[in-house]
Each structure stands twice: as C-alpha cells, then as structure tokens.
Design a protein around this motif. Structure first.
Motif, PDB file in Angstrom:
ATOM      1  N   LEU A  90      24.730 106.184 -44.553  1.00 49.74           N
ATOM      2  CA  LEU A  90      24.025 105.009 -44.016  1.00 49.74           C
ATOM      3  C   LEU A  90      23.194 104.337 -45.122  1.00 49.74           C
ATOM      4  O   LEU A  90      23.195 103.118 -45.277  1.00 49.74           O
ATOM      5  CB  LEU A  90      23.136 105.462 -42.850  1.00 49.74           C
ATOM      6  CG  LEU A  90      22.423 104.407 -42.023  1.00 49.74           C
ATOM      7  CD1 LEU A  90      22.174 104.926 -40.615  1.00 49.74           C
ATOM      8  CD2 LEU A  90      21.101 104.030 -42.637  1.00 49.74           C
ATOM      9  N   GLN A  91      22.504 105.168 -45.910  1.00 48.25           N
ATOM     10  CA  GLN A  91      21.646 104.605 -46.965  1.00 48.25           C
ATOM     11  C   GLN A  91      22.476 103.956 -48.069  1.00 48.25           C
ATOM     12  O   GLN A  91      22.151 102.862 -48.558  1.00 48.25           O
ATOM     13  CB  GLN A  91      20.755 105.698 -47.555  1.00 48.25           C
ATOM     14  CG  GLN A  91      19.741 106.241 -46.539  1.00 48.25           C
ATOM     15  CD  GLN A  91      18.959 107.422 -47.101  1.00 48.25           C
ATOM     16  OE1 GLN A  91      17.975 107.263 -47.794  1.00 48.25           O
ATOM     17  NE2 GLN A  91      19.419 108.641 -46.798  1.00 48.25           N
ATOM     18  N   ARG A  92      23.560 104.630 -48.472  1.00 45.22           N
ATOM     19  CA  ARG A  92      24.374 104.062 -49.565  1.00 45.22           C
ATOM     20  C   ARG A  92      25.094 102.802 -49.100  1.00 45.22           C
ATOM     21  O   ARG A  92      25.208 101.836 -49.866  1.00 45.22           O
ATOM     22  CB  ARG A  92      25.355 105.110 -50.093  1.00 45.22           C
ATOM     23  CG  ARG A  92      24.616 106.211 -50.839  1.00 45.22           C
ATOM     24  CD  ARG A  92      25.524 107.060 -51.702  1.00 45.22           C
ATOM     25  NE  ARG A  92      24.715 108.019 -52.444  1.00 45.22           N
ATOM     26  CZ  ARG A  92      25.049 109.284 -52.681  1.00 45.22           C
ATOM     27  NH1 ARG A  92      26.220 109.758 -52.265  1.00 45.22           N
ATOM     28  NH2 ARG A  92      24.235 110.072 -53.364  1.00 45.22           N
ATOM     29  N   ASP A  93      25.557 102.776 -47.843  1.00 42.59           N
ATOM     30  CA  ASP A  93      26.204 101.561 -47.326  1.00 42.59           C
ATOM     31  C   ASP A  93      25.214 100.408 -47.344  1.00 42.59           C
ATOM     32  O   ASP A  93      25.562  99.281 -47.699  1.00 42.59           O
ATOM     33  CB  ASP A  93      26.706 101.777 -45.882  1.00 42.59           C
ATOM     34  CG  ASP A  93      27.943 102.657 -45.846  1.00 42.59           C
ATOM     35  OD1 ASP A  93      28.496 102.925 -46.929  1.00 42.59           O
ATOM     36  OD2 ASP A  93      28.332 103.091 -44.742  1.00 42.59           O
ATOM     37  N   PHE A  94      23.969 100.698 -46.945  1.00 42.50           N
ATOM     38  CA  PHE A  94      22.943  99.649 -46.940  1.00 42.50           C
ATOM     39  C   PHE A  94      22.729  99.120 -48.361  1.00 42.50           C
ATOM     40  O   PHE A  94      22.692  97.917 -48.595  1.00 42.50           O
ATOM     41  CB  PHE A  94      21.635 100.210 -46.372  1.00 42.50           C
ATOM     42  CG  PHE A  94      20.587  99.165 -46.118  1.00 42.50           C
ATOM     43  CD1 PHE A  94      20.465  98.556 -44.875  1.00 42.50           C
ATOM     44  CD2 PHE A  94      19.724  98.763 -47.127  1.00 42.50           C
ATOM     45  CE1 PHE A  94      19.507  97.563 -44.641  1.00 42.50           C
ATOM     46  CE2 PHE A  94      18.763  97.773 -46.907  1.00 42.50           C
ATOM     47  CZ  PHE A  94      18.658  97.174 -45.662  1.00 42.50           C
ATOM     48  N   ALA A  95      22.614 100.045 -49.305  1.00 44.88           N
ATOM     49  CA  ALA A  95      22.350  99.658 -50.701  1.00 44.88           C
ATOM     50  C   ALA A  95      23.489  98.828 -51.271  1.00 44.88           C
ATOM     51  O   ALA A  95      23.275  97.921 -52.078  1.00 44.88           O
ATOM     52  CB  ALA A  95      22.136 100.904 -51.552  1.00 44.88           C
ATOM     53  N   ASN A  96      24.724  99.147 -50.840  1.00 45.43           N
ATOM     54  CA  ASN A  96      25.886  98.505 -51.439  1.00 45.43           C
ATOM     55  C   ASN A  96      26.342  97.259 -50.694  1.00 45.43           C
ATOM     56  O   ASN A  96      27.469  96.809 -50.867  1.00 45.43           O
ATOM     57  CB  ASN A  96      27.027  99.516 -51.569  1.00 45.43           C
ATOM     58  CG  ASN A  96      26.683 100.569 -52.610  1.00 45.43           C
ATOM     59  OD1 ASN A  96      26.159 100.243 -53.670  1.00 45.43           O
ATOM     60  ND2 ASN A  96      26.929 101.836 -52.284  1.00 45.43           N
ATOM     61  N   GLY A  97      25.445  96.699 -49.893  1.00 45.83           N
ATOM     62  CA  GLY A  97      25.757  95.435 -49.212  1.00 45.83           C
ATOM     63  C   GLY A  97      25.975  94.333 -50.247  1.00 45.83           C
ATOM     64  O   GLY A  97      25.684  94.515 -51.433  1.00 45.83           O
ATOM     65  N   ARG A 125      23.093 112.083 -37.397  1.00 46.48           N
ATOM     66  CA  ARG A 125      24.428 111.460 -37.400  1.00 46.48           C
ATOM     67  C   ARG A 125      24.508 110.275 -36.450  1.00 46.48           C
ATOM     68  O   ARG A 125      25.229 109.318 -36.697  1.00 46.48           O
ATOM     69  CB  ARG A 125      25.501 112.477 -36.993  1.00 46.48           C
ATOM     70  CG  ARG A 125      25.806 113.461 -38.059  1.00 46.48           C
ATOM     71  CD  ARG A 125      27.205 114.048 -38.056  1.00 46.48           C
ATOM     72  NE  ARG A 125      27.236 115.027 -39.133  1.00 46.48           N
ATOM     73  CZ  ARG A 125      27.297 114.716 -40.418  1.00 46.48           C
ATOM     74  NH1 ARG A 125      27.381 113.455 -40.799  1.00 46.48           N
ATOM     75  NH2 ARG A 125      27.270 115.666 -41.338  1.00 46.48           N
ATOM     76  N   ASN A 126      23.768 110.370 -35.329  1.00 40.65           N
ATOM     77  CA  ASN A 126      23.850 109.316 -34.309  1.00 40.65           C
ATOM     78  C   ASN A 126      22.905 108.149 -34.558  1.00 40.65           C
ATOM     79  O   ASN A 126      22.893 107.190 -33.804  1.00 40.65           O
ATOM     80  CB  ASN A 126      23.549 109.907 -32.920  1.00 40.65           C
ATOM     81  CG  ASN A 126      24.704 110.784 -32.450  1.00 40.65           C
ATOM     82  OD1 ASN A 126      25.845 110.580 -32.863  1.00 40.65           O
ATOM     83  ND2 ASN A 126      24.414 111.776 -31.630  1.00 40.65           N
ATOM     84  N   LEU A 127      22.102 108.227 -35.615  1.00 40.17           N
ATOM     85  CA  LEU A 127      21.118 107.164 -35.893  1.00 40.17           C
ATOM     86  C   LEU A 127      21.798 105.864 -36.282  1.00 40.17           C
ATOM     87  O   LEU A 127      22.799 105.867 -36.985  1.00 40.17           O
ATOM     88  CB  LEU A 127      20.261 107.567 -37.087  1.00 40.17           C
ATOM     89  CG  LEU A 127      18.865 108.094 -36.878  1.00 40.17           C
ATOM     90  CD1 LEU A 127      18.128 108.092 -38.201  1.00 40.17           C
ATOM     91  CD2 LEU A 127      18.117 107.276 -35.852  1.00 40.17           C
ATOM     92  N   THR A 128      21.218 104.750 -35.826  1.00 35.21           N
ATOM     93  CA  THR A 128      21.668 103.445 -36.309  1.00 35.21           C
ATOM     94  C   THR A 128      20.431 102.687 -36.774  1.00 35.21           C
ATOM     95  O   THR A 128      19.297 103.054 -36.437  1.00 35.21           O
ATOM     96  CB  THR A 128      22.351 102.615 -35.195  1.00 35.21           C
ATOM     97  OG1 THR A 128      21.359 102.282 -34.220  1.00 35.21           O
ATOM     98  CG2 THR A 128      23.498 103.361 -34.540  1.00 35.21           C
ATOM     99  N   LEU A 129      20.629 101.616 -37.516  1.00 38.32           N
ATOM    100  CA  LEU A 129      19.495 100.828 -38.029  1.00 38.32           C
ATOM    101  C   LEU A 129      18.657 100.262 -36.885  1.00 38.32           C
ATOM    102  O   LEU A 129      17.452 100.075 -37.027  1.00 38.32           O
ATOM    103  CB  LEU A 129      19.998  99.712 -38.949  1.00 38.32           C
ATOM    104  CG  LEU A 129      20.651 100.191 -40.262  1.00 38.32           C
ATOM    105  CD1 LEU A 129      21.179  98.995 -41.061  1.00 38.32           C
ATOM    106  CD2 LEU A 129      19.676 101.006 -41.115  1.00 38.32           C
ATOM    107  N   ASP A 130      19.308 100.020 -35.728  1.00 39.38           N
ATOM    108  CA  ASP A 130      18.567  99.465 -34.578  1.00 39.38           C
ATOM    109  C   ASP A 130      17.490 100.426 -34.083  1.00 39.38           C
ATOM    110  O   ASP A 130      16.515 100.005 -33.464  1.00 39.38           O
ATOM    111  CB  ASP A 130      19.527  99.162 -33.412  1.00 39.38           C
ATOM    112  CG  ASP A 130      20.445  97.997 -33.752  1.00 39.38           C
ATOM    113  OD1 ASP A 130      20.100  97.217 -34.660  1.00 39.38           O
ATOM    114  OD2 ASP A 130      21.512  97.901 -33.120  1.00 39.38           O
ATOM    115  N   ASP A 131      17.685 101.728 -34.345  1.00 39.95           N
ATOM    116  CA  ASP A 131      16.699 102.718 -33.861  1.00 39.95           C
ATOM    117  C   ASP A 131      15.393 102.650 -34.645  1.00 39.95           C
ATOM    118  O   ASP A 131      14.408 103.280 -34.273  1.00 39.95           O
ATOM    119  CB  ASP A 131      17.255 104.150 -34.005  1.00 39.95           C
ATOM    120  CG  ASP A 131      18.489 104.361 -33.150  1.00 39.95           C
ATOM    121  OD1 ASP A 131      18.529 103.790 -32.050  1.00 39.95           O
ATOM    122  OD2 ASP A 131      19.407 105.081 -33.595  1.00 39.95           O
TER     123      ASP A 131
END
Ligand code: DC
Length: 212
Positions: free
Chosen positions: A97-104, A60-66
């Motif tokens: 997180l994955q779906r938000d990335f895909a739907n950019g 839950r705490n993961l971000t793309l920066d990690d």
C-alpha cells in the motif's frame, strides 16, 4: 518526486510533510495512521494487541479511506499502534500500500519511521526530523489539551520515551536515520521556521539532483 520523511513521535515531521506536499502539489501519506488504524481496529473489537493473525488481517484489509477517522490520533491509539507496529507480519502487510502510494504518477510525500530506510530507499529526498524528547512532550501536551484529552506533561513524556524505545529497538524496520537523509532538529525551531527548513532542504536536494 518522492520525499521520504522520518522521525520520532511529535518531532514536527507531519507538519513539515504536509507543508512540503502542499508546496510541491504532491499527495501526502502519514504512514503512522496505518499502524494507528490497525491498533484501533483490534482495540475496538476487544482483540489482544499481540494477536498476530488478527493484526495481520486488519493490516491486509486496510484501505486509505480508513485513515480519515479523527479518533486515530487519540493518545491510547498511539500506544496501541506502537505495539502492533513491532509485529513483522503487520509491517509486511502494509508495504505494498505504501509503495503503491509513493509510486503514483506525481510521486508523493510519505512520513513515518522507516520510509527512507525501507519503504522508499530510492526516494529523491530524505529528511530525518527530530527534537528533544522534552520538547516533543511539551508539544504533544499542548496538542492533547487542544483535543480535550488533557494529560499531565510527565505522563506524556513517559509515553514518548516508551514509544521511542519500542520504535527504535524493534527488530523489524526500526526507527533509524537513513545514511543519505538530511537531519533537521526542530527543538529550537517554531512551526514556521521548521517548515521553511524542510522546504529549503527539499529545494536544495532537488537542485543538486537536477545538476547531476
Ligand atoms: O507517527 P505516529 O505517532 O502516528 O506513529 C504511530 C506508531 O506507528 C509509532 O509508534 C510507530 C509506528 N510507525 C511505524 O512503525 N512505521 C511508520 N512508518 C510509521 C509509524
């Protein structure tokens, strides 16, 4: 445009995904890094890999920066990632997180195990990239050598078979080719030809879509 690429470890899917992303000017997410980051976070803190609550919280705490940390590609992290990837709570925590990335705005290229089947079932193009376990072990052995993690071929092959088994037989979103995916077997293909095959498959699929 959303391109979903799935396949087993060391099949060449990451290389093909990066090339497709660069060619079409799309952002790329290597979703294996998400599970690697969760596994690495637990290991670093000495937490057991089957601690569901801790693994879910780390996810839950993961971000793309990690995901920029190069040590996520270490051999022991690969093994840990496959264990935490079998925990349904971890998988659920990483969906948004994955779906938000895909739907950019531009769309994206995502590669993993369950992108075409579960994360992006409506992707414009789905590829399933595979290769024999022996060939994948040969490639991974060379890769580990280049990373100063030299490991005997037999051990790498055993690792790959164990991960295939775990990734394919878990109950939650197992590794599986989507019915509408295009299969690319890279066993007998070098890097350039694998990339060309991936680009050709995406170009053809997009052409077919535009004609419909
Ligand atoms: O592709 P990789 O070796 O970096 O993946 C690491 C692990 O993460 C792998 O054993 C399976 C898991 N994984 C997954 O379950 N679902 C994904 N979409 C991507 C990876």
């Amino acid at each position: 445009m959303i391109v979903a690429i799935d396949g087993p470890a060391a099949s060449g899917k990451g290389t093909v995904a990066r090339a497709i992303a660069a060619h079409f000017g799309l952002p790329h997410l290597d979703t294996g890094l998400l599970y690697r980051a969760v596994g690495a976070s637990l290991k670093r803190r000495g937490i057991a890999l089957d601690d569901v609550a801790a693994a879910e919280l780390a996810a839950r705490n993961l971000t793309l920066d990690d995901l920029a940390d190069q040590s996520l590609r270490d051999r022991h992290v690969g093994e840990a990632s496959s264990v935490v990837a079998a925990i349904p709570e971890v998988r659920a925590a990483l969906i948004a997180l994955q779906r938000d990335f895909a739907n950019g705005r531009k769309g994206a290229v995502l590669d993993g195990r369950d992108i075409g089947t579960f994360i992006c079932p409506d992707a414009d193009v789905k590829l399933f990239i595979t290769a024999s376990s022996e060939e994948r072990a040969r490639r991974r052995t060379l890769e580990l050598e280049a990373r100063d993690e030299a490991t005997p071929y037999a051990d790498v092959l055993a690792d790959i078979r164990k991960r295939d088994e775990r990734d394919s037989n878990r109950s939650s979103a197992p590794l599986k080719m989507a019915d509408d995916a295009i299969l690319i077997d890279t066993t007998a293909l070098n890097v350039e030809v694998s990339i060309a095959a991936g680009l050709a498959a995406v170009t053809k699929a997009m052409g077919r879509k535009a004609a419909n």
